[in-house]
Design a protein around this motif. Structure first.
Motif, PDB file in Angstrom:
ATOM      1  N   GLY A   1      10.823  32.664  78.449  1.00 51.47           N
ATOM      2  CA  GLY A   1      11.275  32.935  77.082  1.00 51.47           C
ATOM      3  C   GLY A   1      11.783  31.677  76.394  1.00 51.47           C
ATOM      4  O   GLY A   1      11.539  31.445  75.202  1.00 51.47           O
ATOM      5  N   ILE A   2      12.486  30.874  77.154  1.00 51.73           N
ATOM      6  CA  ILE A   2      12.996  29.612  76.586  1.00 51.73           C
ATOM      7  C   ILE A   2      11.837  28.691  76.232  1.00 51.73           C
ATOM      8  O   ILE A   2      11.817  28.059  75.167  1.00 51.73           O
ATOM      9  N   LYS A   3      10.835  28.657  77.120  1.00 55.89           N
ATOM     10  CA  LYS A   3       9.647  27.826  76.833  1.00 55.89           C
ATOM     11  C   LYS A   3       8.953  28.301  75.557  1.00 55.89           C
ATOM     12  O   LYS A   3       8.350  27.510  74.838  1.00 55.89           O
ATOM     13  N   ASN A   4       9.061  29.614  75.294  1.00 56.38           N
ATOM     14  CA  ASN A   4       8.432  30.176  74.091  1.00 56.38           C
ATOM     15  C   ASN A   4       9.314  30.064  72.851  1.00 56.38           C
ATOM     16  O   ASN A   4       9.033  30.703  71.837  1.00 56.38           O
ATOM     17  N   GLY A   5      10.403  29.353  72.958  1.00 56.75           N
ATOM     18  CA  GLY A   5      11.197  29.070  71.766  1.00 56.75           C
ATOM     19  C   GLY A   5      12.489  29.850  71.619  1.00 56.75           C
ATOM     20  O   GLY A   5      13.165  29.746  70.589  1.00 56.75           O
ATOM     21  N   SER A   6      12.875  30.640  72.625  1.00 55.81           N
ATOM     22  CA  SER A   6      14.153  31.356  72.522  1.00 55.81           C
ATOM     23  C   SER A   6      15.311  30.364  72.564  1.00 55.81           C
ATOM     24  O   SER A   6      15.301  29.428  73.363  1.00 55.81           O
ATOM     25  N   SER A   7      16.275  30.613  71.699  1.00 55.65           N
ATOM     26  CA  SER A   7      17.408  29.691  71.604  1.00 55.65           C
ATOM     27  C   SER A   7      18.682  30.298  72.170  1.00 55.65           C
ATOM     28  O   SER A   7      19.736  29.665  72.155  1.00 55.65           O
ATOM     29  N   CYS A   8      18.580  31.544  72.653  1.00 54.03           N
ATOM     30  CA  CYS A   8      19.804  32.234  73.047  1.00 54.03           C
ATOM     31  C   CYS A   8      19.483  33.350  74.046  1.00 54.03           C
ATOM     32  O   CYS A   8      18.447  34.007  73.932  1.00 54.03           O
ATOM     33  N   VAL A   9      20.359  33.526  75.027  1.00 51.55           N
ATOM     34  CA  VAL A   9      20.297  34.685  75.919  1.00 51.55           C
ATOM     35  C   VAL A   9      21.552  35.508  75.672  1.00 51.55           C
ATOM     36  O   VAL A   9      22.658  34.969  75.653  1.00 51.55           O
ATOM     37  N   VAL A  10      21.347  36.804  75.430  1.00 50.97           N
ATOM     38  CA  VAL A  10      22.478  37.729  75.264  1.00 50.97           C
ATOM     39  C   VAL A  10      22.267  38.864  76.250  1.00 50.97           C
ATOM     40  O   VAL A  10      21.260  39.571  76.167  1.00 50.97           O
TER      41      VAL A  10
ATOM     42  N   LEU B   1      24.002  41.813  86.564  1.00 51.14           N
ATOM     43  CA  LEU B   1      22.968  40.797  86.366  1.00 51.14           C
ATOM     44  C   LEU B   1      23.505  39.466  86.913  1.00 51.14           C
ATOM     45  O   LEU B   1      24.726  39.266  86.961  1.00 51.14           O
ATOM     46  N   PRO B   2      22.621  38.576  87.321  1.00 51.89           N
ATOM     47  CA  PRO B   2      23.073  37.297  87.921  1.00 51.89           C
ATOM     48  C   PRO B   2      23.589  36.331  86.850  1.00 51.89           C
ATOM     49  O   PRO B   2      22.960  35.315  86.555  1.00 51.89           O
ATOM     50  N   TYR B   3      24.741  36.679  86.265  1.00 48.38           N
ATOM     51  CA  TYR B   3      25.194  35.939  85.078  1.00 48.38           C
ATOM     52  C   TYR B   3      25.514  34.475  85.364  1.00 48.38           C
ATOM     53  O   TYR B   3      25.352  33.622  84.491  1.00 48.38           O
ATOM     54  N   GLY B   4      25.948  34.177  86.574  1.00 51.36           N
ATOM     55  CA  GLY B   4      26.209  32.775  86.908  1.00 51.36           C
ATOM     56  C   GLY B   4      24.925  31.945  86.920  1.00 51.36           C
ATOM     57  O   GLY B   4      24.878  30.823  86.391  1.00 51.36           O
ATOM     58  N   GLN B   5      23.872  32.533  87.489  1.00 48.87           N
ATOM     59  CA  GLN B   5      22.581  31.821  87.532  1.00 48.87           C
ATOM     60  C   GLN B   5      21.945  31.754  86.139  1.00 48.87           C
ATOM     61  O   GLN B   5      21.325  30.749  85.780  1.00 48.87           O
ATOM     62  N   ILE B   6      22.112  32.830  85.374  1.00 44.72           N
ATOM     63  CA  ILE B   6      21.589  32.821  83.999  1.00 44.72           C
ATOM     64  C   ILE B   6      22.296  31.722  83.198  1.00 44.72           C
ATOM     65  O   ILE B   6      21.679  30.958  82.459  1.00 44.72           O
ATOM     66  N   GLY B   7      23.622  31.638  83.389  1.00 43.77           N
ATOM     67  CA  GLY B   7      24.385  30.610  82.683  1.00 43.77           C
ATOM     68  C   GLY B   7      23.938  29.207  83.061  1.00 43.77           C
ATOM     69  O   GLY B   7      23.788  28.333  82.204  1.00 43.77           O
ATOM     70  N   ALA B   8      23.708  29.011  84.359  1.00 48.77           N
ATOM     71  CA  ALA B   8      23.279  27.675  84.822  1.00 48.77           C
ATOM     72  C   ALA B   8      21.930  27.307  84.208  1.00 48.77           C
ATOM     73  O   ALA B   8      21.715  26.162  83.777  1.00 48.77           O
ATOM     74  N   LEU B   9      21.038  28.298  84.154  1.00 49.71           N
ATOM     75  CA  LEU B   9      19.718  28.053  83.565  1.00 49.71           C
ATOM     76  C   LEU B   9      19.842  27.733  82.070  1.00 49.71           C
ATOM     77  O   LEU B   9      19.215  26.784  81.570  1.00 49.71           O
ATOM     78  N   CYS B  10      20.655  28.522  81.387  1.00 50.31           N
ATOM     79  CA  CYS B  10      20.845  28.287  79.942  1.00 50.31           C
ATOM     80  C   CYS B  10      21.424  26.898  79.695  1.00 50.31           C
ATOM     81  O   CYS B  10      21.007  26.190  78.774  1.00 50.31           O
TER      82      CYS B  10
ATOM     83  N   ARG C   1      18.800  24.291  80.166  1.00 49.44           N
ATOM     84  CA  ARG C   1      17.768  24.272  79.145  1.00 49.44           C
ATOM     85  C   ARG C   1      18.325  24.146  77.732  1.00 49.44           C
ATOM     86  O   ARG C   1      17.573  24.188  76.758  1.00 49.44           O
ATOM     87  N   GLY C   2      19.644  24.071  77.618  1.00 48.29           N
ATOM     88  CA  GLY C   2      20.260  23.835  76.309  1.00 48.29           C
ATOM     89  C   GLY C   2      20.223  25.024  75.364  1.00 48.29           C
ATOM     90  O   GLY C   2      20.159  24.859  74.150  1.00 48.29           O
ATOM     91  N   VAL C   3      20.254  26.240  75.914  1.00 49.70           N
ATOM     92  CA  VAL C   3      20.319  27.410  75.037  1.00 49.70           C
ATOM     93  C   VAL C   3      21.676  28.099  75.206  1.00 49.70           C
ATOM     94  O   VAL C   3      22.347  27.946  76.230  1.00 49.70           O
ATOM     95  N   VAL C   4      22.052  28.854  74.189  1.00 50.73           N
ATOM     96  CA  VAL C   4      23.377  29.495  74.183  1.00 50.73           C
ATOM     97  C   VAL C   4      23.329  30.771  75.026  1.00 50.73           C
ATOM     98  O   VAL C   4      22.369  31.540  74.957  1.00 50.73           O
ATOM     99  N   PHE C   5      24.370  30.978  75.813  1.00 51.32           N
ATOM    100  CA  PHE C   5      24.480  32.192  76.629  1.00 51.32           C
ATOM    101  C   PHE C   5      25.683  33.004  76.149  1.00 51.32           C
ATOM    102  O   PHE C   5      26.823  32.575  76.255  1.00 51.32           O
ATOM    103  N   ILE C   6      25.381  34.195  75.601  1.00 52.35           N
ATOM    104  CA  ILE C   6      26.428  35.139  75.189  1.00 52.35           C
ATOM    105  C   ILE C   6      26.445  36.274  76.210  1.00 52.35           C
ATOM    106  O   ILE C   6      25.417  36.917  76.434  1.00 52.35           O
ATOM    107  N   ALA C   7      27.587  36.515  76.837  1.00 53.95           N
ATOM    108  CA  ALA C   7      27.687  37.541  77.873  1.00 53.95           C
ATOM    109  C   ALA C   7      28.561  38.696  77.407  1.00 53.95           C
ATOM    110  O   ALA C   7      29.648  38.483  76.869  1.00 53.95           O
TER     111      ALA C   7
END
Lengths: 373, 70
Positions: free
Chosen positions: A129-138, A150-159, A162-168
């Protein structure tokens, strides 16, 4: 009464929370930040102490704890404050409407990953999704329908990588699962007061990590902030940037006391107790053929139906036994594709630190009786 | 008694500053400042004993807290 609807709001509240409510509502507390007299300053002191406690619990700094009207209000601030129409966003397929509706309202282009996929697959989907232009994970940290985190720690590390915003969304996880916005690379965490933090309704918090640029979030509400009043715009700095209007002093006091209860008791101790109750329910109903659990696992809640009965009918019958549970879609309609195939929803039982194994036994007995009706 | 006054960007930072000074064993009081001076409206700050002013300045700077002195 047996209260098994703690995912909606916890009951009972710890004694320290009730004491804090009494003290804050009967004491001489003015409007925090609106004046320099002793009553206003006493209220401001109380609010600041609450910021310190939440900062300690979630791994940030006191000035990065912004009080809101609830978790939904915090999510609206985060999502509507960040996104613009057409922005691409990644979320999960079990989200609450407090995430989904603000995403739709923002006009975001939404991609949802399957929440029950393996963690590696989830991370792969997010990466795509990030490769396709997503700028944020919520996404949520823990589901309000299933015992699924959900694996929020791993999602955060990935975000972060990749320089995208993570809203949990911490609605169900706060107070039950260890969340540290610094360690878990969560840019913005939204939490309620009245669930796992054992506060009262009417308050929540928007919690920013230490290095998140708060100016990236446009304030959704504007109004009095108690500082730089001559300026026509909201302050640049949190927390006042996101706190237009008078703060709910009594609920904030309750939230501080509830967070203190969680810190003193220990998140692991609380969660393990809830998991023990959960296991007792699963064991107690293991031989009940008419009872179907969905995605069951030891956790803080369970979802089920009884063969031949609608979820609403089951909940009403349980109420007749003095047992409070919640039926329906739980404001998370997309999550229910994993429950009843007819889309009518399921019965949710959700636990708190104050539930007991005896209550679990009584509940199982009531379910067995209902399933024979 | 003479006082040193530090103006902070918000009431929250005033409390944060007070706690930072406390760690340096400097007593301070959070106060509301006269907003008519700057014409920006409501402002809050910290009042310290004049004798502690220099050390308080250093402590606030080392805590990364932005302030102006009045």
């Amino acid at each position: 009464m047996i209260y098994f609807d703690n995912a909606a709001t916890t009951y009972p509240k710890p004694g320290c929370v009730m004491s804090a409510v009494n003290a804050a509502s009967s004491g001489a507390y003015g409007n925090p930040g609106r004046g320099g007299h002793r009553a206003a300053m006493a209220a401001a002191e109380l609010v600041y102490a609450a910021r310190v406690r939440l900062a300690m619990l979630f791994g940030t700094m006191p000035e990065r704890v912004c009080f809101t009207g609830g978790c939904t209000a915090a999510l609206n601030q985060a999502i509507l404050g960040l996104l613009r129409r057409g922005d691409k966003v990644i979320t999960s397929d079990i989200e609450h409407n407090s995430v989904m509706r603000p995403l739709y309202a923002a006009g975001a282009e939404i991609t949802a990953f399957p929440a029950f996929a393996r963690d590696e697959e989830i991370l792969g989907r997010i990466n795509d999704g990030i490769k396709n232009g997503s700028s944020c994970v919520v996404c949520t940290c823990a589901s309000n329908v299933f015992p699924r985190t959900l694996p929020y720690g791993q999602i955060g590390a990935l975000c972060r990588d990749r320089g995208v915003v993570f809203i949990a969304d911490g609605a169900q996880a706060a107070g039950v699962y260890d969340i540290n916005v610094g360690r878990d690379n969560i840019d913005v965490l939204c939490v309620p007061s009245h669930k796992g933090l054992y506060g009262v309704t009417g308050c929540g918090a928007l919690i920013l990590s230490a290095d998140f640029d708060a100016e990236r979030l446009r304030p959704v509400l504007s109004g009095g902030s108690g500082v730089n009043s001559a300026e026509p715009i909201m302050p640049k700095e949190p927390p006042e940037r996101f706190e237009a209007g008078t703060l709910p002093v009594v609920p904030v006091a309750a939230l501080a006391a509830g967070a203190g209860f969680v810190l003193d008791t220990g998140i692991d101790v609380i969660r393990k107790r809830e998991e023990r109750i959960c296991r007792a329910v699963l064991d107690g109903l293991s031989g009940a053929d008419a009872v179907r659990f969905y995605r069951a696992a030891p956790g803080t809640l369970l979802c089920f139906n009884i063969e031949g009965k609608s979820c609403e009918e089951t909940a009403a019958l349980l109420d007749g036994y003095g047992i409070c549970v919640r039926a329906g879609l739980h404001c998370a309609p997309s999550a229910h594709k994993y429950t009843a195939p007819d889309g009518t929803g399921a019965v949710r039982v959700s636990f708190s630190y104050f539930n007991t194994e005896n209550q679990a036994e009584e509940f199982c007995e009531a379910v067995r009786m209902i399933s024979r009706l | 008694m003479k006082y040193g006054i530090f103006a902070l960007s918000s009431l929250t930072y005033a409390y944060k500053g007070r706690d930072a000074l406390y760690r340096y064993d400097i007593r301070s009081t959070v106060i509301r400042l006269d907003g008519t001076e700057t014409k920006k409206g409501c402002r809050f700050g910290l009042r310290v004993d004049e004798r502690d002013r220099d050390e308080a300045r250093r402590a606030l700077r080392s805590a990364g807290i932005v302030f102006t002195e009045t």
